[in-house]
Design a protein around this motif. Structure first.
Motif, mmCIF file in Angstrom:
data_model
loop_
_atom_site.group_PDB
_atom_site.id
_atom_site.type_symbol
_atom_site.label_atom_id
_atom_site.label_comp_id
_atom_site.label_asym_id
_atom_site.label_seq_id
_atom_site.Cartn_x
_atom_site.Cartn_y
_atom_site.Cartn_z
ATOM 1 N N GLN A 62 50.226 20.503 38.878
ATOM 2 C CA GLN A 62 48.968 20.958 39.255
ATOM 3 C C GLN A 62 48.764 22.359 38.603
ATOM 4 O O GLN A 62 47.469 22.804 38.204
ATOM 5 C CB GLN A 62 48.940 21.228 40.811
ATOM 6 C CG GLN A 62 48.843 19.781 41.769
ATOM 7 C CD GLN A 62 47.717 19.126 41.307
ATOM 8 O OE1 GLN A 62 46.716 19.673 41.549
ATOM 9 N NE2 GLN A 62 48.113 17.831 40.908
ATOM 10 N N ALA A 63 49.683 23.072 38.277
ATOM 11 C CA ALA A 63 49.789 24.374 37.797
ATOM 12 C C ALA A 63 51.067 24.980 37.188
ATOM 13 O O ALA A 63 52.029 24.270 37.435
ATOM 14 C CB ALA A 63 49.264 25.418 38.523
ATOM 15 N N VAL A 64 50.939 25.934 36.459
ATOM 16 C CA VAL A 64 52.181 26.619 36.084
ATOM 17 C C VAL A 64 51.870 27.914 36.233
ATOM 18 O O VAL A 64 51.161 28.588 35.797
ATOM 19 C CB VAL A 64 52.580 26.180 34.561
ATOM 20 C CG1 VAL A 64 53.758 27.080 34.096
ATOM 21 C CG2 VAL A 64 52.742 25.037 34.410
ATOM 22 N N LEU A 65 52.910 28.622 36.836
ATOM 23 C CA LEU A 65 52.796 30.127 37.419
ATOM 24 C C LEU A 65 53.811 30.781 36.105
ATOM 25 O O LEU A 65 54.637 30.088 35.492
ATOM 26 C CB LEU A 65 53.679 30.195 38.576
ATOM 27 C CG LEU A 65 52.872 29.565 39.797
ATOM 28 C CD1 LEU A 65 53.679 30.107 41.043
ATOM 29 C CD2 LEU A 65 51.579 30.030 39.997
ATOM 30 N N LYS A 66 53.059 31.935 35.733
ATOM 31 C CA LYS A 66 53.998 32.652 34.911
ATOM 32 C C LYS A 66 54.104 34.202 35.311
ATOM 33 O O LYS A 66 53.406 34.538 35.815
ATOM 34 C CB LYS A 66 53.440 32.459 33.506
ATOM 35 C CG LYS A 66 52.191 33.482 33.233
ATOM 36 C CD LYS A 66 52.039 33.520 31.729
ATOM 37 C CE LYS A 66 51.262 34.639 31.377
ATOM 38 N NZ LYS A 66 51.690 35.427 30.448
ATOM 39 N N ALA A 67 55.011 35.034 34.708
ATOM 40 C CA ALA A 67 55.513 36.245 34.841
ATOM 41 C C ALA A 67 55.989 36.829 33.672
ATOM 42 O O ALA A 67 56.784 36.093 33.170
ATOM 43 C CB ALA A 67 56.093 36.669 36.067
ATOM 44 N N ASP A 68 55.503 37.783 33.187
ATOM 45 C CA ASP A 68 56.135 38.366 31.941
ATOM 46 C C ASP A 68 56.990 39.462 32.486
ATOM 47 O O ASP A 68 56.935 40.461 33.409
ATOM 48 C CB ASP A 68 54.838 39.214 31.171
ATOM 49 C CG ASP A 68 54.173 37.891 30.406
ATOM 50 O OD1 ASP A 68 54.525 36.884 29.961
ATOM 51 O OD2 ASP A 68 52.861 38.400 30.346
ATOM 52 N N LEU A 69 58.134 39.624 31.668
ATOM 53 C CA LEU A 69 59.156 40.767 31.984
ATOM 54 C C LEU A 69 59.401 41.637 30.723
ATOM 55 O O LEU A 69 59.789 41.148 29.894
ATOM 56 C CB LEU A 69 60.576 40.094 32.271
ATOM 57 C CG LEU A 69 61.759 41.134 32.612
ATOM 58 C CD1 LEU A 69 61.548 41.660 33.832
ATOM 59 C CD2 LEU A 69 62.915 40.200 32.674
ATOM 60 N N GLY A 70 58.901 42.805 30.882
ATOM 61 C CA GLY A 70 58.752 43.784 29.770
ATOM 62 C C GLY A 70 60.028 44.194 29.580
ATOM 63 O O GLY A 70 60.742 44.632 30.509
ATOM 64 N N LEU A 71 60.655 44.219 28.424
ATOM 65 C CA LEU A 71 62.041 44.671 28.112
ATOM 66 C C LEU A 71 62.207 46.297 28.204
ATOM 67 O O LEU A 71 63.299 46.562 28.587
ATOM 68 C CB LEU A 71 62.449 44.234 26.788
ATOM 69 C CG LEU A 71 62.444 42.915 26.432
ATOM 70 C CD1 LEU A 71 63.166 42.464 25.140
ATOM 71 C CD2 LEU A 71 63.564 41.967 27.515
ATOM 72 N N GLN A 72 60.899 47.000 28.023
ATOM 73 C CA GLN A 72 61.236 48.207 28.130
ATOM 74 C C GLN A 72 61.437 48.654 29.480
ATOM 75 O O GLN A 72 62.327 49.570 30.043
ATOM 76 C CB GLN A 72 59.748 49.124 27.534
ATOM 77 C CG GLN A 72 59.986 50.647 27.799
ATOM 78 C CD GLN A 72 59.069 51.308 26.853
ATOM 79 O OE1 GLN A 72 58.163 50.911 26.079
ATOM 80 N NE2 GLN A 72 58.881 52.640 27.301
ATOM 81 N N GLN A 73 60.703 47.967 30.606
ATOM 82 C CA GLN A 73 61.107 48.143 31.919
ATOM 83 C C GLN A 73 62.585 47.795 32.335
ATOM 84 O O GLN A 73 63.012 48.420 33.326
ATOM 85 C CB GLN A 73 60.267 47.171 32.905
ATOM 86 C CG GLN A 73 58.763 47.812 32.794
ATOM 87 C CD GLN A 73 57.890 47.581 31.588
ATOM 88 O OE1 GLN A 73 58.335 46.698 30.504
ATOM 89 N NE2 GLN A 73 56.769 48.463 31.233
#
Length: 131
Positions: A62-73
């Motif tokens: 139905q969908a694909v959820l995504k989240a980006d994880l910044g390496l600087q953070q």
């Protein structure tokens, strides 16, 4: 409470289904992480993308959820930790490239509009080099 917007207006040429993170999640049916990549925009950075496929009761995607994880953070978070007075934290990929470090120096350099990631052996930090 907000107003709905037409996604075609925000990103007219962006098709998430063509992205590697979407395709990997759709093909494997499992949550996963992308390779480290440089983001685009006014302030490029390095990030990893977590993705999670969602299916209906019949097993149809139905969908694909995504989240980006910044390496600087991640670096900033590790720097806020104090494991021991002289200790450092280093997150390293199997390839030997550093993901993040608690050292004050970031484990990547920005040159000619592109980030260069450093090997754990090339980090400019006495505590890390001694390990």
């Amino acid at each position: 409470q907000g107003q709905a917007v037409d996604p075609k207006v925000i990103a007219p040429r962006y098709d998430a289904r063509a992205q590697a993170w979407f395709q990997r999640a759709a093909e494997t049916g499992k949550a996963g992480w992308s390779e480290v990549h440089q983001t685009v925009g006014k302030q490029p950075s390095l990030a990893m993308t977590a993705s999670l496929p969602l299916f209906d009761r019949q097993g149809n995607l139905q969908a694909v959820l995504k989240a980006d994880l910044g390496l600087q953070q991640v670096n900033e978070f590790l720097q806020s930790l104090k494991p021991t007075p002289h200790g450092e934290i280093l997150l390293v990929e199997r390839s030997g490239l550093v993901l993040a470090s608690s050292a004050q120096n970031f484990p990547f350099k920005f040159r000619q509009q592109k980030y260069e990631r450093l090997s754990a052996t090339k980090i400019d930090n006495d505590s890390i080099s001694a390990a």
